[in-house]
Scaffold this motif. Structure first.
Motif, short mmCIF file in Angstrom:
data_model
loop_
_atom_site.label_atom_id
_atom_site.label_comp_id
_atom_site.label_asym_id
_atom_site.label_seq_id
_atom_site.Cartn_x
_atom_site.Cartn_y
_atom_site.Cartn_z
N PRO A 51 1.17 -1.06 0.12
CA PRO A 51 -0.11 -0.02 -0.07
C PRO A 51 0.91 0.96 -0.28
O PRO A 51 1.61 1.59 0.82
N ALA A 52 0.40 2.43 -1.08
CA ALA A 52 0.98 3.51 -0.86
C ALA A 52 0.80 4.01 0.58
O ALA A 52 0.34 3.81 1.80
N LEU A 53 1.79 4.98 0.87
CA LEU A 53 2.18 5.50 2.56
C LEU A 53 2.06 6.77 2.58
O LEU A 53 1.20 7.41 1.64
N THR A 54 0.64 6.73 3.29
CA THR A 54 0.26 8.08 4.00
C THR A 54 0.50 8.95 4.74
O THR A 54 1.60 8.81 5.78
N ASP A 55 1.22 10.44 4.44
CA ASP A 55 1.11 10.87 5.69
C ASP A 55 0.54 11.34 6.89
O ASP A 55 -0.62 10.87 6.77
N GLY A 56 0.91 11.29 7.79
CA GLY A 56 0.27 11.37 9.58
C GLY A 56 1.42 11.58 10.32
O GLY A 56 2.26 12.25 10.50
N GLU A 57 0.61 12.18 11.09
CA GLU A 57 1.34 12.55 12.45
C GLU A 57 0.88 11.94 14.00
O GLU A 57 -0.54 11.73 14.16
N VAL A 58 2.09 11.78 14.29
CA VAL A 58 1.82 10.73 15.80
C VAL A 58 0.45 11.39 17.26
O VAL A 58 1.25 12.95 17.83
N LYS A 59 -0.55 11.08 17.59
CA LYS A 59 -1.56 12.37 18.64
C LYS A 59 -1.15 11.18 20.01
O LYS A 59 -1.21 11.80 21.00
N LYS A 60 -0.92 9.85 20.29
CA LYS A 60 -1.20 9.12 21.45
C LYS A 60 -0.13 7.63 20.48
O LYS A 60 -0.45 7.57 19.56
N ILE A 61 0.16 7.57 21.74
CA ILE A 61 0.84 6.36 22.01
C ILE A 61 0.69 5.37 22.96
O ILE A 61 0.96 5.36 24.28
N ALA A 108 -1.21 1.49 5.46
CA ALA A 108 -2.16 0.33 7.11
C ALA A 108 -2.73 -0.16 5.47
O ALA A 108 -3.15 0.20 4.70
N ASP A 109 -3.35 -1.71 6.06
CA ASP A 109 -3.75 -2.49 5.47
C ASP A 109 -4.58 -2.96 6.34
O ASP A 109 -4.80 -3.11 7.37
N ARG A 110 -5.62 -4.51 5.66
CA ARG A 110 -6.55 -5.09 6.57
C ARG A 110 -5.95 -6.57 7.23
O ARG A 110 -4.76 -6.90 5.68
N ALA A 116 -4.81 -2.21 10.58
CA ALA A 116 -3.58 -1.30 11.13
C ALA A 116 -2.72 -1.15 10.36
O ALA A 116 -2.39 -1.45 8.70
N ILE A 117 -1.42 -0.80 11.10
CA ILE A 117 -0.12 -0.47 10.81
C ILE A 117 0.21 -0.94 9.82
O ILE A 117 1.11 -2.16 10.84
N VAL A 118 1.15 -1.21 8.60
CA VAL A 118 1.62 -3.02 8.54
C VAL A 118 3.46 -1.42 8.26
O VAL A 118 4.09 -2.83 8.29
N GLN A 119 3.81 -0.42 7.91
CA GLN A 119 4.59 0.05 7.71
C GLN A 119 4.34 1.08 8.74
O GLN A 119 3.77 2.02 8.17
N MET A 120 5.48 1.83 9.18
CA MET A 120 5.75 3.12 9.53
C MET A 120 6.58 3.75 9.68
O MET A 120 8.23 2.89 9.84
N GLU A 121 7.80 4.53 8.97
CA GLU A 121 9.32 5.97 9.49
C GLU A 121 8.11 7.22 9.08
O GLU A 121 7.55 7.46 9.59
#
Length: 128
Positions: A51-61, A108-110, A116-121
């Motif tokens: 899946p293509a990467l999407t921009d995001g901002e971490v709000k909570k972990i 993210a993918d099913r 679920a997040i399947v890749q993150m950088e």
């Protein structure tokens, strides 16, 4: 009698033609899927491309539950609009790589029926 049978057969074939055309581009057992999404929702099919990467901002972990809250842009492969939401992460180690406030790029993918997040950088900073 033969003329009546031929006429009945011709009518039946004419009636079936629009149905056959509507099903063109799909495969057996998946009536109702258009040609564009003939494989959509098939868990277990190996993805040809990630899946293509999407921009995001971490709000909570939340490391205890293996979840992260992200404000994100559109996730095209899931037909999901931009929003803020909680995601599971496929690998809990991803949560050790980011902090609240970080800009990230993620895929993210099913995964087992859930998103679920399947890749993150971390996103590359514009000032280096």
């Amino acid at each position: 009698m033969k003329t009546l049978s031929t006429l009945t057969l011709a009518i039946a074939m004419a009636a079936a033609t629009p149905f056959a055309l509507a099903q063109e581009g799909t495969h057996a057992g998946h009536a109702g899927h258009g040609a564009y999404d003939a494989h959509a929702g098939h868990a277990g099919h190996a993805s040809e491309t990630a899946p293509a990467l999407t921009d995001g901002e971490v709000k909570k972990i939340d490391k205890e539950t293996g979840k992260i809250t992200l404000r994100h842009g559109e996730i095209r492969n899931l037909n999901m609009a931009a929003m803020t939401m909680v995601f599971r992460v496929k690998d809990a180690a991803m949560l050790d790589q980011v902090n609240v406030g970080d800009k990230v790029r993620f895929a993210a993918d099913r995964d087992n029926g859930a998103v679920a997040i399947v890749q993150m950088e971390k996103a590359q900073s514009m000032t280096q």
